[in-house]
Design a protein around this motif. Sequence first.
Motif, PDB file in Angstrom:
ATOM      1  N   UNK A  41      73.000-126.592 113.771  1.00  0.00           N
ATOM      2  CA  UNK A  41      73.630-125.651 114.689  1.00  0.00           C
ATOM      3  C   UNK A  41      73.665-124.292 114.001  1.00  0.00           C
ATOM      4  N   UNK A  42      73.280-123.256 114.752  1.00  0.00           N
ATOM      5  CA  UNK A  42      73.282-121.895 114.221  1.00  0.00           C
ATOM      6  C   UNK A  42      74.098-121.005 115.127  1.00  0.00           C
ATOM      7  N   UNK A  43      75.011-120.221 114.539  1.00  0.00           N
ATOM      8  CA  UNK A  43      75.854-119.306 115.310  1.00  0.00           C
ATOM      9  C   UNK A  43      75.072-118.046 115.666  1.00  0.00           C
ATOM     10  N   UNK A  44      75.153-117.655 116.940  1.00  0.00           N
ATOM     11  CA  UNK A  44      74.635-116.384 117.422  1.00  0.00           C
ATOM     12  C   UNK A  44      75.745-115.723 118.223  1.00  0.00           C
ATOM     13  N   UNK A  45      76.637-115.015 117.546  1.00  0.00           N
ATOM     14  CA  UNK A  45      77.804-114.466 118.235  1.00  0.00           C
ATOM     15  C   UNK A  45      78.694-115.596 118.693  1.00  0.00           C
ATOM     16  N   UNK A  46      78.981-115.655 119.998  1.00  0.00           N
ATOM     17  CA  UNK A  46      79.801-116.738 120.528  1.00  0.00           C
ATOM     18  C   UNK A  46      78.956-117.870 121.099  1.00  0.00           C
ATOM     19  N   UNK A  47      77.650-117.852 120.802  1.00  0.00           N
ATOM     20  CA  UNK A  47      76.740-118.907 121.253  1.00  0.00           C
ATOM     21  C   UNK A  47      76.306-119.769 120.072  1.00  0.00           C
ATOM     22  N   UNK A  48      75.795-120.958 120.376  1.00  0.00           N
ATOM     23  CA  UNK A  48      75.277-121.866 119.356  1.00  0.00           C
ATOM     24  C   UNK A  48      73.859-122.268 119.717  1.00  0.00           C
ATOM     25  N   UNK A  49      72.988-122.266 118.720  1.00  0.00           N
ATOM     26  CA  UNK A  49      71.626-122.756 118.916  1.00  0.00           C
ATOM     27  C   UNK A  49      71.511-124.121 118.269  1.00  0.00           C
ATOM     28  N   UNK A  86      76.857-119.839 109.052  1.00  0.00           N
ATOM     29  CA  UNK A  86      75.985-119.393 110.145  1.00  0.00           C
ATOM     30  C   UNK A  86      75.099-120.535 110.617  1.00  0.00           C
ATOM     31  N   UNK A  87      74.500-121.261 109.683  1.00  0.00           N
ATOM     32  CA  UNK A  87      73.676-122.422 110.021  1.00  0.00           C
ATOM     33  C   UNK A  87      74.217-123.634 109.280  1.00  0.00           C
ATOM     34  N   UNK A  88      74.377-124.716 110.000  1.00  0.00           N
ATOM     35  CA  UNK A  88      74.978-125.905 109.409  1.00  0.00           C
ATOM     36  C   UNK A  88      74.281-127.156 109.912  1.00  0.00           C
ATOM     37  N   UNK A  89      74.020-128.086 108.996  1.00  0.00           N
ATOM     38  CA  UNK A  89      73.448-129.367 109.388  1.00  0.00           C
ATOM     39  C   UNK A  89      74.511-130.199 110.098  1.00  0.00           C
ATOM     40  N   UNK A  90      74.107-130.861 111.180  1.00  0.00           N
ATOM     41  CA  UNK A  90      75.050-131.665 111.955  1.00  0.00           C
ATOM     42  C   UNK A  90      74.427-133.020 112.285  1.00  0.00           C
ATOM     43  N   UNK A  91      75.277-133.915 112.734  1.00  0.00           N
ATOM     44  CA  UNK A  91      74.830-135.229 113.153  1.00  0.00           C
ATOM     45  C   UNK A  91      75.552-135.588 114.438  1.00  0.00           C
TER      46      UNK A  91
END
Length: 199
Positions: A134-142, A109-114
């Motif tokens: 990046x955090x998943x919200x359905x088909x969206x990303x925060x 659901x939440x993942x560290x990215x670079x």
Amino acid sequence: MRSLFLLLLCLCCQCFSSLAQNNILKGTGSVSFAANGPLNLIKATSPSAGGFIDTRTGKIRFEAASASFQFAISLMQERFNDKYMQSSRHPRATFVGELVGVTLPLQEITQEVMAKGILTIHGIPQKRTIKGTLTRHGDALQLVADFAVNLQDHAIEAPKLTSGVAAENINVLVDMLLQPASKPVAQRQVTLHARRSPK
């Protein structure tokens, strides 16, 4: 027969276009920043910022119009555009790059990215590696990213605070919700908050 062929060709083009759009997540909103100092006086907000992520390639782009930043003190806004940013010559600040070390769609659901890419401010490009989540919200990303900008790296004169100390670093926090480009995207907020400049 020719008409049938053209109809099929149009349908195929629309299909490929739709598939391409489904790979793109877009967001729009506001962006604000502040220079940390004794009185933390240098603050501005832009109501227009935008960005996208290509979930197939990991390529990303974010930008904000330099002249769109608004200050509480009109004199500071004038100096920002004319003296510091020279907004007429350098109309946009952008970050263009790609995500590295992450596979989309996210496995968690939440993942560290670079992201590695080019940050261009005041017309001066700099290679940057920016960390975030990046955090998943359905088909969206925060997307949330916390990073500092050194004004000298972009040939920007450091503004003087009331203490007489120059604000050489601007720390920002980006928060943007990105939704599938094939859907209507409501205006979203992108907020850059100042953090204490590293000593």
